[in-house]
Design a protein around this motif. Sequence first.
Motif, PDB file in Angstrom:
ATOM      1  N   HIS A 162      -5.936  10.752  10.829  1.00  0.00           N
ATOM      2  CA  HIS A 162      -6.304  10.187   9.540  1.00  0.00           C
ATOM      3  C   HIS A 162      -6.980  11.245   8.677  1.00  0.00           C
ATOM      4  O   HIS A 162      -7.691  12.123   9.183  1.00  0.00           O
ATOM      5  N   LEU A 163      -6.770  11.122   7.370  1.00  0.00           N
ATOM      6  CA  LEU A 163      -7.462  11.934   6.382  1.00  0.00           C
ATOM      7  C   LEU A 163      -8.694  11.174   5.915  1.00  0.00           C
ATOM      8  O   LEU A 163      -8.612   9.976   5.617  1.00  0.00           O
ATOM      9  N   VAL A 168     -15.153  -1.203   4.149  1.00  0.00           N
ATOM     10  CA  VAL A 168     -14.549  -0.686   2.918  1.00  0.00           C
ATOM     11  C   VAL A 168     -15.582   0.139   2.157  1.00  0.00           C
ATOM     12  O   VAL A 168     -16.741  -0.256   2.043  1.00  0.00           O
ATOM     13  N   ASP A 169     -15.160   1.282   1.625  1.00  0.00           N
ATOM     14  CA  ASP A 169     -16.098   2.126   0.880  1.00  0.00           C
ATOM     15  C   ASP A 169     -16.493   1.465  -0.435  1.00  0.00           C
ATOM     16  O   ASP A 169     -15.773   0.629  -0.990  1.00  0.00           O
ATOM     17  N   SER A 170     -17.654   1.840  -0.953  1.00  0.00           N
ATOM     18  CA  SER A 170     -18.229   1.175  -2.118  1.00  0.00           C
ATOM     19  C   SER A 170     -17.405   1.378  -3.379  1.00  0.00           C
ATOM     20  O   SER A 170     -17.330   0.486  -4.232  1.00  0.00           O
ATOM     21  N   ALA A 171     -16.780   2.544  -3.530  1.00  0.00           N
ATOM     22  CA  ALA A 171     -15.974   2.788  -4.732  1.00  0.00           C
ATOM     23  C   ALA A 171     -14.783   1.839  -4.779  1.00  0.00           C
ATOM     24  O   ALA A 171     -14.460   1.280  -5.834  1.00  0.00           O
ATOM     25  N   SER A 200      -7.356   5.341   5.133  1.00  0.00           N
ATOM     26  CA  SER A 200      -7.428   4.071   5.853  1.00  0.00           C
ATOM     27  C   SER A 200      -6.803   2.982   5.001  1.00  0.00           C
ATOM     28  O   SER A 200      -6.962   2.965   3.783  1.00  0.00           O
ATOM     29  N   GLN A 201      -6.095   2.088   5.648  1.00  0.00           N
ATOM     30  CA  GLN A 201      -5.337   1.075   4.930  1.00  0.00           C
ATOM     31  C   GLN A 201      -5.631  -0.315   5.471  1.00  0.00           C
ATOM     32  O   GLN A 201      -5.885  -0.486   6.660  1.00  0.00           O
ATOM     33  N   PHE A 261      -6.988   0.340  -0.546  1.00  0.00           N
ATOM     34  CA  PHE A 261      -5.953  -0.676  -0.616  1.00  0.00           C
ATOM     35  C   PHE A 261      -4.636  -0.128  -1.143  1.00  0.00           C
ATOM     36  O   PHE A 261      -3.753  -0.871  -1.545  1.00  0.00           O
ATOM     37  N   GLY A 262      -4.506   1.197  -1.111  1.00  0.00           N
ATOM     38  CA  GLY A 262      -3.236   1.882  -1.277  1.00  0.00           C
ATOM     39  C   GLY A 262      -2.399   1.403  -2.438  1.00  0.00           C
ATOM     40  O   GLY A 262      -2.865   1.137  -3.541  1.00  0.00           O
TER      41      GLY A 262
END
Length: 793
Positions: A182-183, A415-418, A208-209, A384-385
Motif C-alpha cells: 500500500h501507498l 478514515v483520515d480527517s481530510a 486505502s479503499q 473513497f477513490g
Amino acid sequence: MNNIQLMLRASIAAALIGVSAHSLANTASDTAFVGISTTEAPRITQTVDNDHVVTIPKTHLAIVDLASSSSPLDGSVAMSHMQLVLKPSAARQAAMEALITKQHDPKSVQFDHWLTPQQFGDSFGVVDGDVAAVTAWLASQGFTVNSVYPNKAQIDFSGTVAQVNHAFHTQENIYTIDNVKHLANAGDISVPVALQSVIAGVMGLHDSQPRPLVKKPQIAQWDASKKAFVPKVDATATTAPKGIGQAISAHGVRGLVPNDMATMYGINTIRNNGVTGKGITIAVVEEYPMVATDWTNFVNEFNLAKYGGTFQQFNPAPPSGVTNCLDPDVVLAPFKGTPFYNPDFLETVLDAEWATAIAPGANIEVAVCSSYTAGLGATSTNFFGGTFIAATNLINGSTRPDVISASYGFGEHAVDSASKTAIDLMWAQADAEGISVFVSSGDSGTNPSYNGSVINGLRSPTDLSALDANAFASSPHDTGVGGTDLADVLDGTTSQYFAPTPSVVGGSALSYVPEIPWNESCGNGVAAKAAGYSSVLAFCQVYLKHDPDGFYATSEAGSGGPSSTDAKPAWQRQVYNAARDQSRDLPDVALFAASYGGYTWVIVCTNAFPCAPGFTTQMELVGGTSLSSPMFAGIQALMDQGLQARGLPVDQGNAAPTLYALAAQEYGGSSGLTPSSLAACNADNGAKGTAGCVFHNVTRGSNSTQCVSLFNFLQVTNCYNYGSVNYLGLFTNATIGLTSADTSPTSYGAGNKAYGAQPGWSFTSGLGSVNATNLLIAWRAFDDASPAPTSTP
C-alpha cells in the motif's frame, strides 16, 4: 387525528391526481437568503512562510502502524489528482446550515429553493482571495493546479512524491499490510501557519479503499420440483458445523424479483397510477464498470422495459480543468485476460438494476471513475477513490441528478480527517442543491469496516472499539439506509406471505412481510429463539462448540451506530426513542438487505450469469445494504415524480428531515404521549395491521454481532467475551464475544447489547421500512403546507 391519518382515509386514487394550489420555483435564481449573511473578508492575512508550519491532526492512517515492512516511495513517482480540501469559516458553515434548515422547512419562503454549485461556492466556500493565495502556494511548491471546483471547497492538483514530501512535511512510503503493498504517508501532514485557517488536509496521500457493501454472491440453479433455487456447492469449502445456517435446507433458497419488492413495499398502487420515476434521474456512483447489456437483460426479463426507463454509463468530468475521472475500461485494458480485469463489477450491477427495479421509469446514470492508475496500484485520489470523484463531479456539474445512491463504506475511526471533511461538505452541497443522497449504512453490524469478516480491531488499531459509523453515510445531509431481513422463515409463517409457486416475473410475495434486523451471526436473538434457545449467549455457545476455530464467526449484519465526528441534527431528535446522545446516528431507514442462514436473496442479471426466461440457467443471487440504498433511491424517485405531478417541486434535497417529521406524526415525538399508531405500525403486525402506515416499525432482534480479540495488545472494546477461540487456527490466544454498548462489559443482555431493536427509532433499522404509496400521500401533505411564493422572498 393527525394529517397523515386523515390523508390515508382518503381515496388513494383521488390522492394520486389533481394539481396543487401553488407551485414553488425549483431554482435559486429568484431566491434571496433572508436573514442570512455570508459576506466575509479573506482569512489569509499573513505572509506564507514555508518554514513556519503547523501539523494537521489525523491526516494519516493509523493502520500503517501495523505494517510488517515499509520503504520510501521514489521521489519521481507521479501523484495525480490529489484534492486539497478547503474548510469554510465557522460563520459560513453556520450560515450554510441555517439556509439548508430553511430549505427543508415548509413554513419558510426558502422551502425547496435550491442552489447551483456556483451559488453554493460563492456563499459558503472559501472566499476568492483565499483560494488565490492557496493556489499560488501550490504552484510555488511545483504542483500543477488542475482545477478549482465551483464549490470553492476543493482544489484538484498533481505533482510528484518528492514535491508532496517537501510541501507537506511528510514521507510517502510503500507499506506491506496483510501481505499487500500500500501507498501511504507516514505521518500527519503540516502546512504553513498562514494557511491553516483554510486548509483541512489533502485527499490522495494513501491508497486505502472502502469496501463495496455487498455480500459474496450465491450462484444457484432453479429447481422446479423444489420451487426454489439450489445453490451451487463449492467443493473446496469446509462443511458447515451442524446448527449453523440451519435456515438453508434441502428445499433450496429464495430469490426475490423486482415485483416482490413492489408488493412488499406498497409500490404497486402508485405504479398502476403512473408513478414509476419517469423523468427522474438516479445516479449510482461507482469505481468499477458494468456491462451495459446486463441492465437491458434485467428490464427485459422482469417486464420493466415497458415503463420507459433509460440507462447511461459514463465518466463524469470535473467542471473545468484536466479530467480526473478515468474510464476503468481504458485504465484496466492492459490487464485483459488476467484475474485482475473485471468489466462487470457486481456492486455496480446491483446498484443499477435494483434502483430500476423500484423506479422502472427513471433514468439510471452509472457514474464511474477508476480508482486505479497503472504502475502505482490503487488511486492517489482519496480514501473513497473513484466513488468520491464521481459524486463530487456530478454535484459540481452543470447537469445534476435528482437522486444519488452510494453503496460504499468504512468506519469513521479508520478514515483520515481530510477525507471525512470533504465527504461531509460534498453531501451538504448536494443537499443545498436539492439532490437526495442515499448511502448504505454498512454490512458488518456495529462497525462497518469489516464487511464480509468479523470485527477484530485491525482496521483502526488506535481505536479498537467495536462501535463505529460509516464515514460515507454519517453526514447530516444524506440519508443512511440500513438492512432488514424477512421474518417469515424464522417465524414459520412463510405460507401467509409467499405463494407456494413463484412466478418468474411476478415473484411470490403476497403482501408486506414482517421484518427484523438483518443479522447473520449468533447474536441474532430471533434466530436463537426460533432454534429453541433461551438466550443468544446459549446459542453462541453452541456455535462455539461446533466451530472452535471461529471459522463461521461473522459480523455480517445491517450496520448502525453513533458518529464520532458529526453532531446530531435537530430533525433527528424529534422522533420517539431517538438516541439521547449528541451524535448523528445511523441508520435513518432500512429496507431488505439479506437473511440469516442465507435463505433469501435478490436476483441480478450479470454478464457471467445472464438471466434467461424461466430461470433455465444458473443465476446470481446477491444481498447487502448495497441493495437497500439503491432501492430507497428508487423510492425517492417515485416521491419526486409523484410530487411533481401535483405541481410541487421535483427535487427534495436530503430526504431524512422529511422522513423524521412524518415518522414523528406516526410514532410520536421525543416527549409527550405516544399515539396509538406507534403500536399499530409495528412491522410484526404484517400487511393488514400496517396497511395505513407510512413506516413499518422494526421492533424485534438486534445488530449485535460477533467480535474477536486477536492478541493481548489488540483487545477490542465494546465486546463481551463469552469464550476462547483458536481463531482460524492462527491465533491461539484469541477470544470471541458479542458487541456491547458498554466499553468494558462484564455481562450481556437486553440493556447493553449493541444494538437492540425497539419501538420508534433504533440503531438497528432507524425508522424502519416504508409503504411507498402511503409515504407519497403523506409527503404531499407535508410539502403542500408550504407558503405560496411571493415576488419578494
